[in-house]
Design a protein around this motif. Structure first.
Motif, mmCIF file in Angstrom:
data_model
loop_
_atom_site.group_PDB
_atom_site.id
_atom_site.type_symbol
_atom_site.label_atom_id
_atom_site.label_comp_id
_atom_site.label_asym_id
_atom_site.label_seq_id
_atom_site.Cartn_x
_atom_site.Cartn_y
_atom_site.Cartn_z
ATOM 1 N N VAL A 1 54.380 -29.757 87.544
ATOM 2 C CA VAL A 1 54.691 -30.266 86.743
ATOM 3 C C VAL A 1 53.693 -31.529 87.078
ATOM 4 C CG1 VAL A 1 56.004 -32.531 86.739
ATOM 5 C CG2 VAL A 1 57.038 -30.262 87.747
ATOM 6 N N MET A 2 53.146 -32.221 86.063
ATOM 7 C CA MET A 2 51.947 -32.914 85.786
ATOM 8 C C MET A 2 53.279 -34.309 84.572
ATOM 9 S SD MET A 2 49.685 -31.277 86.227
ATOM 10 C CE MET A 2 48.457 -32.741 85.971
ATOM 11 N N VAL B 1 55.817 -42.978 84.952
ATOM 12 C CA VAL B 1 55.466 -43.758 83.079
ATOM 13 C C VAL B 1 56.667 -42.067 82.684
ATOM 14 C CG1 VAL B 1 54.541 -44.129 81.264
ATOM 15 C CG2 VAL B 1 53.633 -44.268 83.312
ATOM 16 N N ALA B 2 55.615 -41.333 82.640
ATOM 17 C CA ALA B 2 56.116 -40.030 81.440
ATOM 18 C C ALA B 2 55.986 -38.176 82.870
ATOM 19 C CB ALA B 2 55.592 -40.171 80.832
ATOM 20 N N ALA B 3 56.618 -37.767 82.788
ATOM 21 C CA ALA B 3 56.484 -36.141 83.357
ATOM 22 C C ALA B 3 57.157 -35.334 82.286
ATOM 23 C CB ALA B 3 56.830 -35.942 84.472
ATOM 24 N N PHE B 4 55.975 -33.993 82.310
ATOM 25 C CA PHE B 4 55.859 -32.932 81.964
ATOM 26 C C PHE B 4 56.618 -31.732 82.431
ATOM 27 C CE2 PHE B 4 54.709 -31.794 77.803
ATOM 28 C CZ PHE B 4 55.239 -30.113 77.371
ATOM 29 N N SER B 5 57.294 -30.748 82.146
ATOM 30 C CA SER B 5 57.757 -29.780 83.205
ATOM 31 C C SER B 5 56.776 -29.058 83.333
ATOM 32 C CB SER B 5 58.917 -29.619 83.386
ATOM 33 O OG SER B 5 59.210 -28.672 81.283
ATOM 34 N N ASN B 6 56.680 -27.513 84.325
ATOM 35 C CA ASN B 6 56.185 -26.799 84.795
ATOM 36 C C ASN B 6 56.119 -25.870 83.540
ATOM 37 O OD1 ASN B 6 58.146 -26.496 86.337
ATOM 38 N ND2 ASN B 6 56.694 -25.312 87.366
ATOM 39 N N GLU C 1 53.602 -29.268 92.846
ATOM 40 C CA GLU C 1 54.431 -27.983 92.423
ATOM 41 C C GLU C 1 55.340 -27.794 92.872
ATOM 42 O OE1 GLU C 1 55.780 -25.604 94.871
ATOM 43 O OE2 GLU C 1 55.101 -24.358 92.999
ATOM 44 N N PRO C 2 56.884 -27.438 93.024
ATOM 45 C CA PRO C 2 58.405 -28.352 92.592
ATOM 46 C C PRO C 2 58.782 -27.330 93.518
ATOM 47 C CG PRO C 2 58.024 -28.046 90.333
ATOM 48 C CD PRO C 2 56.396 -27.020 90.651
ATOM 49 N N LEU C 3 57.759 -26.699 94.642
ATOM 50 C CA LEU C 3 58.306 -25.922 95.627
ATOM 51 C C LEU C 3 57.402 -26.381 97.480
ATOM 52 C CD1 LEU C 3 58.993 -22.625 94.873
ATOM 53 C CD2 LEU C 3 60.667 -23.967 94.505
ATOM 54 N N GLY D 1 51.751 -28.608 96.904
ATOM 55 C CA GLY D 1 51.136 -29.587 96.280
ATOM 56 C C GLY D 1 51.359 -30.491 96.036
ATOM 57 N N ASP D 2 50.631 -31.726 96.071
ATOM 58 C CA ASP D 2 50.806 -33.052 95.463
ATOM 59 C C ASP D 2 49.413 -33.624 95.197
ATOM 60 O OD1 ASP D 2 53.386 -35.146 96.071
ATOM 61 O OD2 ASP D 2 52.768 -35.619 94.452
#
Length: 118
Positions: free
Chosen positions: A33-34, A48-53, A100-102, A105-106
């Motif tokens: 997710v970015m 501010v904003a997010a774009f799913s993987n 990373e949703p699981l 990584g962050d």
């Protein structure tokens, strides 16, 4: 080595536009997710904003909805934030985030300053 490199910040007058870019390397970009966050002086960092993987869904803070647009290009490993009709309250350091949703990584970029002032 993971890298997130932001660019595109600067000084702009109220009502103007800027386009932020984030170039990513060192991880499987398409599975993350970015997002863009910002932090103004004396305030907490906010999404501010997010774009799913997967699936292509986007999320926006109420304060920027209708003015900002997030996009991503998995082939080029980049994410952008188009900011239109900028206001003084948009002044902040903007950070690119990859998560990373699981929980595997962050990562954060170094930030880019956006100043909206006449």
């Amino acid at each position: 080595q993971v890298q997130l490199v932001e660019s595109g910040g600067g000084l702009v007058q109220p009502g103007g536009s800027l386009r932020l870019s984030c170039a990513a390397s060192g991880f499987t970009f398409s599975t993350y997710v970015m997002s863009w966050y910002r932090q103004a002086p004396g305030k907490e960092r906010q999404l501010v904003a997010a774009f799913s993987n997967f699936g292509g869904s986007t999320t926006y803070a109420v304060s920027v909805k209708g003015r900002f647009t997030i996009s991503r290009d998995n082939a080029k490993r980049t994410v952008h934030l188009q900011m239109n009709n900028l206001k003084s309250e948009d002044t902040a350091v903007y950070y690119c985030n990859a998560r990373e949703p699981l929980g595997r990584g962050d990562y954060w970029g170094q930030g880019t300053q956006v100043t909206v002032s006449s």
